[in-house]
Design a protein around this motif. Structure first.
Motif, mmCIF file in Angstrom:
data_model
loop_
_atom_site.group_PDB
_atom_site.id
_atom_site.type_symbol
_atom_site.label_atom_id
_atom_site.label_comp_id
_atom_site.label_asym_id
_atom_site.label_seq_id
_atom_site.Cartn_x
_atom_site.Cartn_y
_atom_site.Cartn_z
ATOM 1 N N ILE A 1 0.835 -1.207 0.000
ATOM 2 C CA ILE A 1 0.000 0.000 0.000
ATOM 3 C C ILE A 1 0.868 1.253 0.000
ATOM 4 O O ILE A 1 0.621 2.200 -0.757
ATOM 5 C CB ILE A 1 -0.965 -0.001 1.211
ATOM 6 C CG1 ILE A 1 -2.054 -1.056 0.999
ATOM 7 C CG2 ILE A 1 -1.599 1.377 1.433
ATOM 8 C CD1 ILE A 1 -2.917 -1.324 2.209
ATOM 9 N N LEU A 2 1.888 1.288 0.849
ATOM 10 C CA LEU A 2 2.762 2.464 0.919
ATOM 11 C C LEU A 2 3.466 2.705 -0.420
ATOM 12 O O LEU A 2 3.646 3.843 -0.838
ATOM 13 C CB LEU A 2 3.794 2.294 2.038
ATOM 14 C CG LEU A 2 3.254 2.405 3.465
ATOM 15 C CD1 LEU A 2 4.316 1.984 4.468
ATOM 16 C CD2 LEU A 2 2.774 3.814 3.756
ATOM 17 N N ASN A 3 3.862 1.623 -1.097
ATOM 18 C CA ASN A 3 4.571 1.760 -2.373
ATOM 19 C C ASN A 3 3.641 2.123 -3.530
ATOM 20 O O ASN A 3 4.009 2.912 -4.393
ATOM 21 C CB ASN A 3 5.325 0.468 -2.707
ATOM 22 C CG ASN A 3 6.511 0.256 -1.798
ATOM 23 O OD1 ASN A 3 7.161 1.201 -1.364
ATOM 24 N ND2 ASN A 3 6.787 -1.004 -1.494
ATOM 25 N N GLU A 4 2.459 1.547 -3.537
ATOM 26 C CA GLU A 4 1.575 1.694 -4.694
ATOM 27 C C GLU A 4 0.534 2.809 -4.560
ATOM 28 O O GLU A 4 0.092 3.353 -5.561
ATOM 29 C CB GLU A 4 0.858 0.359 -4.974
ATOM 30 C CG GLU A 4 1.788 -0.816 -5.210
ATOM 31 C CD GLU A 4 2.759 -0.595 -6.361
ATOM 32 O OE1 GLU A 4 2.372 0.019 -7.370
ATOM 33 O OE2 GLU A 4 3.922 -1.038 -6.232
ATOM 34 N N GLN A 5 0.136 3.130 -3.335
ATOM 35 C CA GLN A 5 -0.956 4.087 -3.166
ATOM 36 C C GLN A 5 -0.523 5.423 -2.563
ATOM 37 O O GLN A 5 -1.349 6.299 -2.359
ATOM 38 C CB GLN A 5 -2.053 3.450 -2.302
ATOM 39 C CG GLN A 5 -2.693 2.249 -2.968
ATOM 40 C CD GLN A 5 -3.774 1.616 -2.102
ATOM 41 O OE1 GLN A 5 -4.273 2.234 -1.171
ATOM 42 N NE2 GLN A 5 -4.133 0.390 -2.418
ATOM 43 N N THR A 6 0.752 5.555 -2.233
ATOM 44 C CA THR A 6 1.251 6.839 -1.717
ATOM 45 C C THR A 6 2.528 7.196 -2.469
ATOM 46 O O THR A 6 3.112 6.362 -3.151
ATOM 47 C CB THR A 6 1.569 6.779 -0.207
ATOM 48 O OG1 THR A 6 2.757 6.014 -0.001
ATOM 49 C CG2 THR A 6 0.426 6.200 0.603
ATOM 50 N N GLU A 7 2.945 8.412 -2.317
ATOM 51 C CA GLU A 7 4.212 8.841 -2.899
ATOM 52 C C GLU A 7 5.319 8.832 -1.856
ATOM 53 O O GLU A 7 6.412 9.342 -2.087
ATOM 54 C CB GLU A 7 4.061 10.238 -3.509
ATOM 55 C CG GLU A 7 3.133 10.250 -4.706
ATOM 56 C CD GLU A 7 3.054 11.612 -5.381
ATOM 57 O OE1 GLU A 7 3.955 12.448 -5.154
ATOM 58 O OE2 GLU A 7 2.092 11.827 -6.124
ATOM 59 N N LEU A 8 5.031 8.235 -0.698
ATOM 60 C CA LEU A 8 6.021 8.178 0.376
ATOM 61 C C LEU A 8 7.144 7.201 0.037
ATOM 62 O O LEU A 8 6.926 6.207 -0.668
ATOM 63 C CB LEU A 8 5.366 7.735 1.690
ATOM 64 C CG LEU A 8 4.389 8.711 2.327
ATOM 65 C CD1 LEU A 8 3.651 8.048 3.471
ATOM 66 C CD2 LEU A 8 5.136 9.946 2.815
ATOM 67 N N THR A 9 8.334 7.499 0.539
ATOM 68 C CA THR A 9 9.464 6.576 0.456
ATOM 69 C C THR A 9 10.030 6.439 1.863
ATOM 70 O O THR A 9 9.653 7.176 2.772
ATOM 71 C CB THR A 9 10.567 7.110 -0.482
ATOM 72 O OG1 THR A 9 11.004 8.393 0.011
ATOM 73 C CG2 THR A 9 10.070 7.251 -1.908
ATOM 74 N N THR A 10 10.947 5.504 2.026
ATOM 75 C CA THR A 10 11.605 5.359 3.319
ATOM 76 C C THR A 10 12.425 6.618 3.588
ATOM 77 O O THR A 10 12.593 7.465 2.705
ATOM 78 C CB THR A 10 12.535 4.130 3.336
ATOM 79 O OG1 THR A 10 13.614 4.370 2.430
ATOM 80 C CG2 THR A 10 11.797 2.861 2.967
ATOM 81 N N ILE A 11 12.966 6.715 4.761
ATOM 82 C CA ILE A 11 13.797 7.865 5.131
ATOM 83 C C ILE A 11 14.992 7.985 4.180
ATOM 84 O O ILE A 11 15.464 9.071 3.880
ATOM 85 C CB ILE A 11 14.265 7.724 6.599
ATOM 86 C CG1 ILE A 11 13.060 7.696 7.545
ATOM 87 C CG2 ILE A 11 15.224 8.835 6.998
ATOM 88 C CD1 ILE A 11 12.120 8.865 7.405
ATOM 89 N N ARG A 12 15.458 6.870 3.649
ATOM 90 C CA ARG A 12 16.596 6.873 2.715
ATOM 91 C C ARG A 12 16.165 7.000 1.254
ATOM 92 O O ARG A 12 16.966 6.860 0.341
ATOM 93 C CB ARG A 12 17.429 5.622 2.912
ATOM 94 C CG ARG A 12 18.001 5.518 4.322
ATOM 95 C CD ARG A 12 18.962 4.364 4.430
ATOM 96 N NE ARG A 12 19.381 4.152 5.791
ATOM 97 C CZ ARG A 12 20.409 4.765 6.374
ATOM 98 N NH1 ARG A 12 21.117 5.629 5.704
ATOM 99 N NH2 ARG A 12 20.736 4.493 7.622
#
Length: 105
Positions: free
Chosen positions: A52-63
């Protein structure tokens, strides 16, 4: 003639604190944690949350990388512990109180 005394107080103070030094979490870290926590409370598994985080948001890990299930688990566990520590309060204790009167010269 009046005697004069020095009054000396001796005591031990025991202090336990989690706030002596803490690294402040960024807004991005808190946002990611809140999303993970909410999705876990809805019953989703870590691999589903990473998807969900990868496909439905533009968020990435801290790195700046894509999320993987182990990273989501680690973030959930470590930030959760960090926040629990910050919200823990300890009571100070005062022990071994002594009052000494020393005659002045």
């Amino acid at each position: 003639n009046q005697l004069k005394y020095n009054v000396i107080f001796l005591l031990k103070v025991f202090v336990k604190s989690t706030n002596l030094w803490t690294q402040k979490l960024s807004d991005k870290q808190l946002l990611i944690y809140d999303i993970i926590k909410e999705l876990r409370e809805e019953g989703l598994y870590y691999h589903e949350i990473s998807h969900i985080l990868n496909e439905q948001t533009e968020l990435t890990t801290i790195r700046g990388k894509r999320f993987c299930s182990s990273g989501v688990h680690s973030t959930h566990k470590k930030i959760g512990k960090h926040l629990d520590r910050l919200n823990t309060t300890y009571h100070s204790q005062i022990k071994n109180i002594e009052i000494l009167f020393e005659e002045k010269d």
